[in-house]
Design a protein around this motif. Sequence first.
Motif, PDB file in Angstrom:
ATOM      1  N   VAL A 400      30.961 -41.384 -15.251  1.00 17.68           N
ATOM      2  CA  VAL A 400      31.156 -42.811 -14.974  1.00 17.68           C
ATOM      3  C   VAL A 400      32.221 -43.011 -13.902  1.00 17.68           C
ATOM      4  N   ILE A 401      33.265 -42.209 -13.938  1.00 19.74           N
ATOM      5  CA  ILE A 401      34.293 -42.316 -12.896  1.00 19.74           C
ATOM      6  C   ILE A 401      33.695 -41.998 -11.523  1.00 19.74           C
ATOM      7  N   GLY A 402      32.858 -40.975 -11.464  1.00 15.21           N
ATOM      8  CA  GLY A 402      32.213 -40.641 -10.193  1.00 15.21           C
ATOM      9  C   GLY A 402      31.292 -41.741  -9.699  1.00 15.21           C
ATOM     10  N   ALA A 403      30.491 -42.316 -10.617  1.00 16.94           N
ATOM     11  CA  ALA A 403      29.592 -43.403 -10.218  1.00 16.94           C
ATOM     12  C   ALA A 403      30.375 -44.656  -9.837  1.00 16.94           C
ATOM     13  N   GLY A 404      31.472 -44.913 -10.566  1.00 15.54           N
ATOM     14  CA  GLY A 404      32.274 -46.090 -10.259  1.00 15.54           C
ATOM     15  C   GLY A 404      32.978 -45.983  -8.925  1.00 15.54           C
ATOM     16  N   SER A 405      33.412 -44.786  -8.569  1.00 13.53           N
ATOM     17  CA  SER A 405      34.078 -44.603  -7.275  1.00 13.53           C
ATOM     18  C   SER A 405      33.131 -44.838  -6.112  1.00 13.53           C
ATOM     19  N   ALA A 406      31.827 -44.695  -6.352  1.00 15.20           N
ATOM     20  CA  ALA A 406      30.822 -44.978  -5.318  1.00 15.20           C
ATOM     21  C   ALA A 406      30.340 -46.422  -5.370  1.00 15.20           C
ATOM     22  N   ASN A 407      31.011 -47.241  -6.195  1.00 20.84           N
ATOM     23  CA  ASN A 407      30.676 -48.668  -6.326  1.00 20.84           C
ATOM     24  C   ASN A 407      29.198 -48.846  -6.675  1.00 20.84           C
ATOM     25  N   SER A 408      28.761 -48.142  -7.711  1.00 26.50           N
ATOM     26  CA  SER A 408      27.349 -48.151  -8.081  1.00 26.50           C
ATOM     27  C   SER A 408      26.978 -49.274  -9.027  1.00 26.50           C
ATOM     28  N   TYR A 409      27.942 -49.949  -9.627  1.00 23.46           N
ATOM     29  CA  TYR A 409      27.649 -50.946 -10.652  1.00 23.46           C
ATOM     30  C   TYR A 409      27.630 -52.346 -10.062  1.00 23.46           C
ATOM     31  N   GLY A 410      26.804 -53.205 -10.670  1.00 26.22           N
ATOM     32  CA  GLY A 410      26.713 -54.592 -10.224  1.00 26.22           C
ATOM     33  C   GLY A 410      25.617 -55.305 -10.978  1.00 26.22           C
ATOM     34  N   LEU A 411      25.220 -56.459 -10.477  1.00 29.61           N
ATOM     35  CA  LEU A 411      24.211 -57.278 -11.140  1.00 29.61           C
ATOM     36  C   LEU A 411      22.831 -56.739 -10.800  1.00 29.61           C
ATOM     37  N   TYR A 412      22.040 -56.491 -11.826  1.00 30.05           N
ATOM     38  CA  TYR A 412      20.679 -55.980 -11.671  1.00 30.05           C
ATOM     39  C   TYR A 412      19.710 -57.049 -12.164  1.00 30.05           C
ATOM     40  N   ALA A 413      18.710 -57.379 -11.354  1.00 32.31           N
ATOM     41  CA  ALA A 413      17.762 -58.443 -11.686  1.00 32.31           C
ATOM     42  C   ALA A 413      16.358 -57.871 -11.816  1.00 32.31           C
ATOM     43  N   VAL A 414      15.661 -58.292 -12.869  1.00 29.81           N
ATOM     44  CA  VAL A 414      14.244 -57.977 -13.058  1.00 29.81           C
ATOM     45  C   VAL A 414      13.461 -59.223 -12.683  1.00 29.81           C
ATOM     46  N   ARG A 415      12.523 -59.098 -11.742  1.00 25.82           N
ATOM     47  CA  ARG A 415      11.790 -60.256 -11.243  1.00 25.82           C
ATOM     48  C   ARG A 415      10.316 -60.172 -11.627  1.00 25.82           C
ATOM     49  N   ASP A 416       9.694 -61.350 -11.779  1.00 30.08           N
ATOM     50  CA  ASP A 416       8.288 -61.405 -12.150  1.00 30.08           C
ATOM     51  C   ASP A 416       7.424 -61.508 -10.899  1.00 30.08           C
ATOM     52  N   GLN A 417       6.126 -61.766 -11.094  1.00 29.96           N
ATOM     53  CA  GLN A 417       5.193 -61.789  -9.974  1.00 29.96           C
ATOM     54  C   GLN A 417       5.414 -62.970  -9.042  1.00 29.96           C
ATOM     55  N   GLU A 418       6.065 -64.001  -9.522  1.00 27.32           N
ATOM     56  CA  GLU A 418       6.350 -65.153  -8.681  1.00 27.32           C
ATOM     57  C   GLU A 418       7.741 -65.087  -8.072  1.00 27.32           C
ATOM     58  N   ASN A 419       8.327 -63.903  -8.102  1.00 24.87           N
ATOM     59  CA  ASN A 419       9.653 -63.669  -7.539  1.00 24.87           C
ATOM     60  C   ASN A 419      10.740 -64.458  -8.254  1.00 24.87           C
ATOM     61  N   ARG A 420      10.496 -64.804  -9.508  1.00 25.88           N
ATOM     62  CA  ARG A 420      11.507 -65.471 -10.316  1.00 25.88           C
ATOM     63  C   ARG A 420      12.247 -64.425 -11.143  1.00 25.88           C
ATOM     64  N   THR A 421      13.514 -64.670 -11.366  1.00 25.61           N
ATOM     65  CA  THR A 421      14.328 -63.729 -12.124  1.00 25.61           C
ATOM     66  C   THR A 421      13.991 -63.834 -13.603  1.00 25.61           C
ATOM     67  N   SER A 422      13.508 -62.739 -14.180  1.00 27.88           N
ATOM     68  CA  SER A 422      13.170 -62.709 -15.601  1.00 27.88           C
ATOM     69  C   SER A 422      14.345 -62.278 -16.457  1.00 27.88           C
ATOM     70  N   LEU A 423      15.163 -61.398 -15.933  1.00 27.25           N
ATOM     71  CA  LEU A 423      16.277 -60.869 -16.710  1.00 27.25           C
ATOM     72  C   LEU A 423      17.361 -60.399 -15.751  1.00 27.25           C
ATOM     73  N   GLU A 424      18.594 -60.711 -16.083  1.00 24.57           N
ATOM     74  CA  GLU A 424      19.739 -60.237 -15.327  1.00 24.57           C
ATOM     75  C   GLU A 424      20.712 -59.555 -16.271  1.00 24.57           C
ATOM     76  N   LEU A 425      21.183 -58.393 -15.887  1.00 24.07           N
ATOM     77  CA  LEU A 425      22.176 -57.683 -16.669  1.00 24.07           C
ATOM     78  C   LEU A 425      23.054 -56.870 -15.735  1.00 24.07           C
ATOM     79  N   CYS A 426      24.215 -56.565 -16.208  1.00 22.76           N
ATOM     80  CA  CYS A 426      25.167 -55.783 -15.425  1.00 22.76           C
ATOM     81  C   CYS A 426      24.815 -54.312 -15.582  1.00 22.76           C
ATOM     82  N   TRP A 427      24.391 -53.727 -14.492  1.00 19.15           N
ATOM     83  CA  TRP A 427      23.871 -52.361 -14.541  1.00 19.15           C
ATOM     84  C   TRP A 427      24.071 -51.746 -13.175  1.00 19.15           C
TER      85      TRP A 427
END
Length: 554
Positions: A400-427
């Motif tokens: 996790v320290i290695g991934a964090g040092s590369a600034n790998s974490y942030g907001l991740y969005a799952v989108r549907d077929q109409e390009n609408r956000t279905s789910l957002e989580l910090c990942w």
Amino acid sequence: METAKGLRSLLLLLLATNGAKSSTVPEKEEPRNACKSLLNKPAQPDNYYLKDIIQCLADCRQVGSSDSCTSWNLERHWLYYESYLVENSMGTVDRPFVKSLIQNISTDTSEDLLFSLKPSQIPNQVMEGEDKPSDRVWLPKSFFGSLPGNRPMVRLAVTVLDIGSGNIFKGPRLLQEEGSSVLNNHVVGLSVGQAPVTGLSEPLEITFSHHRHPPNMTLTCVFWDITKGPTGDWASRGCSTQLGAEQTVCRCDHLTFFALLLRPVLDRATVMVLTRISQAGCGVSMIFLIFAITLYIVLRLSLRRFKSEDAPKIHMSLSSSLFFLNLAFLVSVGSGSQAPSVACWIQGAVFHYCLLCTFTWMGLEALHLYLLSIRVFNTYFGHYFLKLSLLGWGLPALVVIGAGSANSYGLYAVRDQENRTSLELCWFQKEPALYATVHGYFFITFLFGAVVLALVSWKIFTLSSVTANKEKRQNWKAVLTVLGLSSLVGMTWGLAILTPLGLSTIYIFAFFNSLQGVFIFCWFTILYFPSLSSKSPSSGTTARLDQAHSTSQQ
């Protein structure tokens, strides 16, 4: 006298200036940027303009092309190019990435028209009686009668465009959706000039051939809608999709550019249902994990052997990591975009750490099971559980320290077929880090656990067959033992491998994997609760293995 001197000085100055100008090296002209020249569309398209469109398209088709390709609105210019072909050309266009056929068609034709769409060949009309090509356009005879204006002849352009792997003709929808693409990167254009053709009484048909597509992907017929946003985007309005095993038929009531989109099968409604199932399962698992930890504390206080045995401690470490993982998941899904960027970064790191701890302790469960049942002798390790704890809680922290040092974490969005956000989580917001530190990490621990479980299962069923004459119903008890051990080494996570088989397997994975805590509690209760362990031969077998390992360390 002074005037003469002034004239001489002025003459010398002019001569010096002319000499300087004559000795100046002419500057090199910068190479012409075809895409930049498209910013100013001429009132009347000329050859320079058309050549610039072709050159810009050639430059922007490749992966890694300039991000500014999307800002030059090349898609709209290409529509101008096709309209110009219809109005001013006759015959064909044969370039490596575009094949066009332009020909006159009588509006009072009494036959349906069929054109082949082989990407490597110029489209051509297929006459009646010839074999139908796998990729084709079918125009009903009523199509030409419904065109605006009373023209005896119309020019029809049929184009097959290879858009390549760049960003042109992708649009915001595909660029934001992971795993989405245009089938074979081929777009089919139909045009009868600049006049728009919509609302056809009998739709035209475009047939796309393909290999059997993955079951976790959906095929959708779309057209390029220039009214969507500044550059346009794919839309499905007025088009229907008829799926086949190796062919998909698109029926549309208008003319423009068409394509077949490959998109993940998870739409907005499916994502929401899966999220609810996972949330409910995680909540139930957390309750049963609390029960398991409480039961362990009670047995540790009441039974002396629990203070020295390592197996219960490993079970509780796994239970603790799984409890925190479920908690981190519920918090991350519940907060989503509401969390500030720094808080979301922290949530993603904590979620990642809990997930890796769970994977690690499942691997350590498999290691302990291997030492108990496969390598029974010479298994003494000083400070055994302490070393396991350092590995189980320390190794994930380093990742996790290695991934964090590369600034790998942030907001991740799952989108549907109409390009609408279905789910957002910090990942994760960077895919390479996700594949390396989650997918790769899980694959290693899961593979090790599966091999150990297979070896232990073979020994359990071998023992069951030997004692089958002495103890009845031994086989099903052996099966229960294997199922209990599989919950410890994380075989429910292995159901993720089956998710490409279809939507039903995704539901199965979400249901069973979220209930891993329940399975661990049931196994722990049967294995260690005094009133039950004495009645269960299968649990007694594992208990004896635990005791054997504890004895070998003394």
